[in-house]
Enzyme design. Structure first.
Site, PDB file in Angstrom:
ATOM      1  N   VAL A  77       0.869  -1.175   0.000  1.00 36.61           N
ATOM      2  CA  VAL A  77       0.000   0.000   0.000  1.00 36.61           C
ATOM      3  C   VAL A  77       0.909   1.228   0.000  1.00 36.61           C
ATOM      4  O   VAL A  77       1.815   1.315   0.827  1.00 36.61           O
ATOM      5  CB  VAL A  77      -0.897  -0.041   1.267  1.00 36.61           C
ATOM      6  N   CYS A  78       0.696   2.151  -0.918  1.00 33.60           N
ATOM      7  CA  CYS A  78       1.585   3.308  -1.036  1.00 33.60           C
ATOM      8  C   CYS A  78       1.387   4.280   0.105  1.00 33.60           C
ATOM      9  O   CYS A  78       0.266   4.755   0.353  1.00 33.60           O
ATOM     10  CB  CYS A  78       1.346   4.034  -2.355  1.00 33.60           C
ATOM     11  N   ILE A  79       2.475   4.627   0.777  1.00 32.83           N
ATOM     12  CA  ILE A  79       2.385   5.456   1.984  1.00 32.83           C
ATOM     13  C   ILE A  79       1.808   6.842   1.700  1.00 32.83           C
ATOM     14  O   ILE A  79       0.988   7.355   2.460  1.00 32.83           O
ATOM     15  CB  ILE A  79       3.757   5.548   2.701  1.00 32.83           C
ATOM     16  N   ALA A  82      -1.838   6.446   1.188  1.00 35.03           N
ATOM     17  CA  ALA A  82      -2.484   5.854   2.363  1.00 35.03           C
ATOM     18  C   ALA A  82      -2.671   6.863   3.487  1.00 35.03           C
ATOM     19  O   ALA A  82      -3.757   6.962   4.073  1.00 35.03           O
ATOM     20  CB  ALA A  82      -1.674   4.654   2.859  1.00 35.03           C
TER      21      ALA A  82
END
Lengths: 130, 118
Positions: A77-79, A82
């Site tokens: 999941v891309c920070i 996110a």
């Protein structure tokens, strides 16, 4: 062949998220490898531990997590996407003093470097749109 | 090093995807990949001069686009027909671009390791 998948749409809002899941299943069924699944933009919600769909509908986050566990997948999941959408792991929850963490087991929060790496390492990168 | 082509079809501001795609472009450039962008359909609006994102409480998308050459991203292509349909000319855009017809795009797209369409 080595595949990676990028998912962009919001689960429950976009059919493309389920299409991505079905494609991931098909890739693995055919004996190919799935190097990474990168959840970007609204798709970060696939990594939520808090999603509760109706009983008669599939739990999209749970399906991804189960597929990940069964096949040892790297679900990222891309920070950047996110954090602003309120998907945080324990580290980020502590860092930003949030009242809770909600990243589902089986997902990892990381940066766009993981996506660049997936594109370099994979034979094919398939994008499932927003 | 791999070659990346980003096909941008969405306008700025209404949907955050256009901005997030620029983040991907900058990440690929930061990792020293060979990056090109193709703007088509409503994506051509991203290149418009004199944007005022602050009027809708957004960062100025045009400013981010115009900084791309500082990150070694300067191979920008635009669909000629999309520009014409929207009454735009190269002078209306914030950076120099190469206009392509469909045949030109078909030739372009063959040469990349990774093509991502948004």
């Amino acid at each position: 062949m080595k595949f990676s998948i990028i998912v962009l749409g919001s689960p429950y809002s976009r059919q493309s998220v389920i299409s991505a899941y079905r494609f991931a299943e098909a890739v693995l069924d055919r004996g190919h490898s799935l190097y990474r699944v990168f959840f970007y933009h609204d798709a970060v919600h696939c990594g939520s531990a808090l999603s509760q769909p109706p009983q008669d509908e599939m739990s999209i986050p749970e399906h991804w997590a189960d597929l990940g566990r069964t096949h040892g997948l790297d679900l990222v999941v891309c920070i950047g996407s996110a954090l602003k959408r309120g998907i945080v792991d324990e580290t980020e929850a502590d860092r930003y003093e949030k009242p809770a963490a909600n990243l589902r087991d089986g997902f990892a929060i990381s940066g766009l470097g993981q996506w660049v790496d997936a594109c370099i390492e994979s034979d094919r990168v398939v994008t499932f749109g927003a | 090093m791999a070659s990346f082509l980003f096909v941008c079809r969405k306008p700025p501001y209404g949907d955050s995807l256009a901005r997030e795609v620029l983040d991907m472009v900058l990440a690929a450039a930061a990792f020293e990949q060979d990056v090109s962008l193709f703007f088509t359909d409503d994506g051509v609006w991203q290149l418009l001069k004199e944007q005022h994102g602050d009027a809708v409480r957004q960062k100025n998308h045009g400013s981010i686009v115009s900084a791309l050459p500082l990150y070694d991203v300067s191979k920008l292509y635009v669909d000629r027909e999309s520009m014409k349909e929207r009454g735009l000319a190269p002078d209306d855009l914030v950076l120099p671009v190469q206009l392509l017809d469909p045949a030109g795009y078909a030739a372009l797209v063959r040469g990349f390791d990774t093509v991502m369409t948004f």
